[in-house]
Design an enzyme around this catalytic site. Structure first.
Site, PDB file in Angstrom:
ATOM      1  CG  ASN A   1      -8.668   3.016   0.577  1.00  0.00           C
ATOM      2  OD1 ASN A   1      -7.463   3.197   0.415  1.00  0.00           O
ATOM      3  ND2 ASN A   1      -9.208   1.811   0.652  1.00  0.00           N
TER       4      ASN A   1
ATOM      5  CG  ASP B   1      -7.361   0.203  -2.034  1.00  0.00           C
ATOM      6  OD1 ASP B   1      -6.903   1.046  -1.254  1.00  0.00           O
ATOM      7  OD2 ASP B   1      -7.300  -1.024  -1.800  1.00  0.00           O
TER       8      ASP B   1
ATOM      9  CG  ASN C   1      -6.722   1.684   4.647  1.00  0.00           C
ATOM     10  OD1 ASN C   1      -6.050   0.662   4.604  1.00  0.00           O
ATOM     11  ND2 ASN C   1      -7.544   2.053   3.667  1.00  0.00           N
TER      12      ASN C   1
ATOM     13  NE  ARG D   1      -5.564  -2.567   8.458  1.00  0.00           N
ATOM     14  CZ  ARG D   1      -5.434  -1.989   7.260  1.00  0.00           C
ATOM     15  NH1 ARG D   1      -4.960  -0.756   7.163  1.00  0.00           N
ATOM     16  NH2 ARG D   1      -5.792  -2.628   6.167  1.00  0.00           N
TER      17      ARG D   1
ATOM     18  CD  GLU E   1      -3.179   0.731   0.327  1.00  0.00           C
ATOM     19  OE1 GLU E   1      -2.579   1.723  -0.134  1.00  0.00           O
ATOM     20  OE2 GLU E   1      -4.413   0.591   0.256  1.00  0.00           O
TER      21      GLU E   1
ATOM     22  CG  ASP F   1     -17.200  -2.261  14.739  1.00  0.00           C
ATOM     23  OD1 ASP F   1     -17.538  -3.450  14.636  1.00  0.00           O
ATOM     24  OD2 ASP F   1     -16.440  -1.836  15.635  1.00  0.00           O
TER      25      ASP F   1
END
Length: 290
Positions: free
Chosen positions: A147, A197, A103, A101, A18, A121
């Site tokens: 993202n 993404d 990203n 977390r 990433e 969630d």
């Protein structure tokens, strides 16, 4: 406009590659393997790739001075010294959200670090801005998989992705204050089986978005209309950025996480790093000003 022949430039076999980041001064590409807790430093001229073990999941990174990166890890932000590998924690942000977390993210042209979280969630993730004066600002809530993000050429529009609803949003952006307002849907991919993404804006103002589970990167014009698709030989492209001496090489990170053995057989280069030579350039990556 581009050659559609994308090439594998690093057999990295990352679990979750990433956040590629080009350092124009050193002609190096930084990228992360989130789940293996590594920040990589790739030298395209030699093909050498080294990595730093940072002790926890690592998401967005940005330049932050000579031999230093700023990064967002599971629930905090930190500096990474790219000579010693030392990690210096700065600020805990989401310690109260164990299912989250960090990203993706990057710096704006004013040197502020933007980063977002993803959550197991629904609608419990958020977007943050960390300023050089040490202040932290909550910019958006109600996200699920925060993202890819970037800014328009004239610096008046902020683009931001929430992968779960398959949407890329546009906001009005005030460069002086760093505020965002008037969220609207720019690109709606809810009719597709894949998700947007990471993304990057090129020097013509067009948006390149990697498509998770889509085997491609799509280029959109500033109004959100699809212009072209670049096939990627793996199922899960994750993010893209421009690099090279002329900033005309589009680097694409990919993932192998979550793929079945049957999927891997169809996508044997999953987790590798790819590069597409284009006829359009990117823009230099802004650095954190703190």
């Amino acid at each position: 406009m581009t050659s559609t022949a994308i090439k594998n430039v690093l057999n990295s076999r990352a679990r979750l590659g990433e956040c590629p980041l080009w350092d124009a001064d050193r002609q190096l590409l930084y990228w992360v393997d989130i789940l293996n807790h590594r920040v990589h430093e790739f030298n395209p001229s030699t093909g050498n790739d080294r990595f730093f073990e940072v002790g926890d999941v690592v998401g967005p990174i940005a330049l932050a001075g000579e031999h230093r990166l700023i990064m967002a890890q599971r629930d905090h932000i930190a500096f990474l010294d790219t000579q010693s590998g030392q990690v210096l924690p700065i600020l805990v942000v989401e310690a109260d959200k164990p299912n989250n977390r960090f990203n993706d993210g990057k710096c704006d042209r004013q040197g502020r670090f933007w980063f977002n979280s993803m959550s197991e969630d629904e609608e419990q993730a958020a977007l943050y801005r960390y300023d050089p004066d040490g202040s932290l600002h909550l910019m958006e809530t109600g996200l699920t998989i925060g993202n890819g993000l970037d800014w328009s050429l004239d610096n008046t529009t902020f683009y931001h992705t929430d992968s779960k609803p398959h949407l890329i949003y546009a906001y009005d952006f005030d460069a002086n204050s760093g505020s965002i307002d008037n969220r609207r849907v720019l690109i709606d991919l809810s009719h597709e089986t894949f998700e947007p993404d990471g993304l990057v804006v090129d020097s013509e103002g067009c948006i390149w978005s990697a498509m998770w589970n889509g085997w491609c990167v799509i280029r959109f014009d500033p109004d959100g209309n699809e212009m072209m698709r670049v096939d990627v030989p793996v199922q899960r492209p994750t993010c893209c950025t421009f690099g090279g001496e002329e900033l005309t090489n589009l680097y694409v990170t990919t993932a192998s996480v979550g793929l079945s053995q049957q999927d891997i057989q169809k996508s044997v280069e999953a987790g590798d790093l790819f590069c597409l030579k284009t006829d359009v350039s990117g823009r230099p990556a802004p650095a954190f000003a703190g």
